[in-house]
Motif scaffolding. Structure first.
Motif, PDB file in Angstrom:
ATOM      1  N   PHE A 169     -55.281  17.460  17.149  1.00 26.43           N
ATOM      2  CA  PHE A 169     -55.634  18.480  18.142  1.00 26.43           C
ATOM      3  C   PHE A 169     -57.109  18.864  18.017  1.00 26.43           C
ATOM      4  O   PHE A 169     -57.824  18.997  19.005  1.00 26.43           O
ATOM      5  CB  PHE A 169     -54.746  19.714  17.932  1.00 26.43           C
ATOM      6  N   GLY A 170     -57.563  19.021  16.759  1.00 27.07           N
ATOM      7  CA  GLY A 170     -58.934  19.478  16.565  1.00 27.07           C
ATOM      8  C   GLY A 170     -59.958  18.365  16.607  1.00 27.07           C
ATOM      9  O   GLY A 170     -61.055  18.536  17.131  1.00 27.07           O
ATOM     10  N   ASP A 171     -59.603  17.217  16.054  1.00 28.51           N
ATOM     11  CA  ASP A 171     -60.643  16.228  15.775  1.00 28.51           C
ATOM     12  C   ASP A 171     -60.238  14.810  16.145  1.00 28.51           C
ATOM     13  O   ASP A 171     -60.956  13.865  15.837  1.00 28.51           O
ATOM     14  CB  ASP A 171     -60.908  16.259  14.252  1.00 28.51           C
ATOM     15  N   LEU A 233     -49.502  22.340  22.161  1.00 30.62           N
ATOM     16  CA  LEU A 233     -49.412  23.335  21.086  1.00 30.62           C
ATOM     17  C   LEU A 233     -47.982  23.361  20.556  1.00 30.62           C
ATOM     18  O   LEU A 233     -47.043  23.260  21.348  1.00 30.62           O
ATOM     19  CB  LEU A 233     -49.764  24.719  21.622  1.00 30.62           C
ATOM     20  N   PRO A 234     -47.796  23.546  19.251  1.00 32.86           N
ATOM     21  CA  PRO A 234     -46.429  23.525  18.699  1.00 32.86           C
ATOM     22  C   PRO A 234     -45.729  24.868  18.853  1.00 32.86           C
ATOM     23  O   PRO A 234     -45.257  25.448  17.879  1.00 32.86           O
ATOM     24  CB  PRO A 234     -46.671  23.170  17.231  1.00 32.86           C
ATOM     25  N   VAL A 275     -53.146  30.842  18.584  1.00 31.13           N
ATOM     26  CA  VAL A 275     -53.331  30.931  17.127  1.00 31.13           C
ATOM     27  C   VAL A 275     -53.500  32.388  16.699  1.00 31.13           C
ATOM     28  O   VAL A 275     -53.010  32.801  15.650  1.00 31.13           O
ATOM     29  CB  VAL A 275     -54.542  30.086  16.664  1.00 31.13           C
ATOM     30  N   GLU A 276     -54.167  33.175  17.551  1.00 30.54           N
ATOM     31  CA  GLU A 276     -54.356  34.591  17.228  1.00 30.54           C
ATOM     32  C   GLU A 276     -53.005  35.259  16.945  1.00 30.54           C
ATOM     33  O   GLU A 276     -52.879  36.080  16.051  1.00 30.54           O
ATOM     34  CB  GLU A 276     -55.050  35.264  18.417  1.00 30.54           C
ATOM     35  N   GLN A 277     -52.001  34.885  17.709  1.00 32.43           N
ATOM     36  CA  GLN A 277     -50.677  35.468  17.529  1.00 32.43           C
ATOM     37  C   GLN A 277     -49.910  34.782  16.394  1.00 32.43           C
ATOM     38  O   GLN A 277     -49.175  35.420  15.652  1.00 32.43           O
ATOM     39  CB  GLN A 277     -49.855  35.324  18.822  1.00 32.43           C
ATOM     40  N   ALA A 278     -50.065  33.460  16.288  1.00 33.32           N
ATOM     41  CA  ALA A 278     -49.191  32.682  15.385  1.00 33.32           C
ATOM     42  C   ALA A 278     -49.760  32.518  13.981  1.00 33.32           C
ATOM     43  O   ALA A 278     -49.049  32.058  13.089  1.00 33.32           O
ATOM     44  CB  ALA A 278     -48.945  31.299  15.995  1.00 33.32           C
ATOM     45  N   ALA A 279     -51.035  32.907  13.763  1.00 27.88           N
ATOM     46  CA  ALA A 279     -51.687  32.613  12.481  1.00 27.88           C
ATOM     47  C   ALA A 279     -50.910  33.159  11.286  1.00 27.88           C
ATOM     48  O   ALA A 279     -50.892  32.555  10.221  1.00 27.88           O
ATOM     49  CB  ALA A 279     -53.103  33.178  12.488  1.00 27.88           C
TER      50      ALA A 279
END
Ligand code: SF4
Ligand code: SF4
Length: 415
Positions: A169-171, A233-234, A275-279
């Motif tokens: 996803f990132g790279d 997104l998972p 991610v803000e919510q799931a971190a």
């Protein structure tokens, strides 16, 4: 649904349940106590989200479903229930951290925090936990509520797959031409310390000597999957997969900061919002976010600015900045009923109470959720609900029931 007090309370009235009720909705009749169903259990707006072992979900989408919610002893079973229409308040929270005070002790402060805010919509008398372990049904500015994050395992197959997803996803790269029989191929360039750290996560790594570009051997990890992982997104994956995904994405696009915290940078604003919510499922709490001013790069102008998210691993509390009534009409409200624990974690990482606090206090097991009330005590639904018609009605109904069933509960000291 509410809680109901049943037959064993008749003539006991020891009131152990009264003090723990955050909304003072347990009332004394002549021969027993009853719960005001209009006030019992206060909760959240339908769109608020909570942390489950299957990701971040809204109360509304989990209505009447069982799930596992995050508590201070890990994921615990719960059922999400809808309650009546009630007015709501908007609670604004700011991250707060512990710092030394001038007397050698510690105190919580928002001084080092950013302008980052969380907003939670709840009923005005929701049962909140405070950092000192107390509960309150009347949250006010200046108070601090605790945060919670998971301590996930990082050694399972699910975690490994999540890592691969996060790295892609990132790279990673994905190419439409390389879909074979529905199988998508992704490539992740491994170089520097990523080689040693991640090469064993891949089923296949193509190593090639390229000393002129990177010192040592660089490799290309190959990831096969049934979907394009660059776009996915998972959201509904299990907690270990989500942990792997976030760790993998941080390894690709994150910058480590002090004390194990990270700054994650991306132009994918939707993914950052998730991610803000799931971190916290991966053990991080999002405590800052922002946007970089420059959209210039060596390759031209970016179509979207880079946003960043600050993920802390240190202890975080939330300071209540304001509690403002909403102007909208009363809304349906929801809560997670967590047997025995009566606590759970919102998507923001805010650790909160739910009710049922009275149930374990009762020495004669007289208190039940309405839908778990033993059938033989069904008349007590009517008796508790009669509170709205006045105590005279309650007293008459209790008297009729006690006579009809010849209730003779022995006092507590004779048991
Ligand atoms: S469940 Fe909570 S709100 Fe309802 S009566 Fe018990 S303590 Fe009070
Ligand atoms: S604790 Fe149980 S027995 Fe005691 S007053 Fe409350 S409901 Fe009745």
């Amino acid at each position: 649904m509410t809680y109901i007090i049943g037959e064993p309370c008749i003539d006991i009235l020891d009131k152990s349940c009264v003090d723990v009720c955050p909304v003072d909705c347990i009332h004394e009749a002549d021969r027993m106590l009853v719960i005001d169903p209009e006030e019992c259990i206060d909760c959240f707006a339908p769109s608020e989200q909570l942390v489950t072992s299957w990701g971040i979900r809204s109360f509304e989408e989990l209505e009447n479903q069982t799930c596992r919610v995050l508590t201070d002893s890990g994921f615990e079973p719960a059922i999400v229930k809808r309650f009546g229409r009630k007015p709501l308040v908007k609670v604004e929270l700011a991250p707060a951290f512990e710092e030394r005070d001038r007397y050698g002790g510690t105190r919580l402060t928002t001084r080092n925090g950013s302008r980052f805010r969380r907003v939670v919509r709840a009923t005005p008398t929701h049962s909140w936990l405070l950092v000192d372990g107390e509960r309150t049904g009347a949250l006010s500015p200046g108070e601090f509520v605790p945060s919670m994050r998971a301590l996930p395992k990082r050694d399972s197959e699910s975690y490994r797959l999540g890592i691969l997803h996060g790295l892609v996803f990132g790279d990673g790269s994905w190419n439409k031409q390389e879909i074979r029989s529905g199988e998508h191929l992704h490539y992740v360039q491994l170089y520097g310390d990523k080689v040693a750290r991640f090469k064993d996560f891949f089923d296949q790594v193509n190593f090639s000597p390229c000393l002129d570009i990177h010192p040592g051997y660089a490799g290309t990890g190959v990831v096969r999957s049934c979907a394009n992982l660059k776009r996915l997104l998972p959201e509904t994956a299990d907690a270990e997969y989500i942990t792997g995904f976030i760790d993998g994405w941080l390894a690709a696009d994150g910058d480590p900061t002090k004390a194990g915290s990270w700054r994650l940078r991306s132009t994918d604003h939707e993914a950052l919002a998730w991610v803000e919510q799931a971190a916290l499922i991966a053990g991080y709490i999002a405590v800052g976010s922002g946007e970089e001013g420059s959209v210039e790069t060596n390759f031209g102008v970016r179509s979207r600015p880079i946003r960043w998210l600050y993920l802390a691993t240190r202890d975080v509390s939330w300071r209540v900045m304001s509690v403002v009534p909403e102007e909208a009409d009363d809304a349906k409200t929801f809560c997670a009923v967590v047997p025995r624990k009566h606590e759970f974690t919102l998507a923001s990482g805010v650790y909160t109470g739910n009710c049922g606090a009275c149930e374990p206090e009762c020495p004669v097991e007289a208190i039940f959720p309405e839908d778990a009330l033993p059938e033989k005590w069904e008349p007590f639904v009517k008796i508790n609900y009669a509170y709205g018609e006045g105590m005279d009605v309650v007293n008459r109904l209790v008297e009729e029931y006690a006579n009809e069933h010849d209730v003779q509960n022995p006092p507590l000291d004779q048991r």
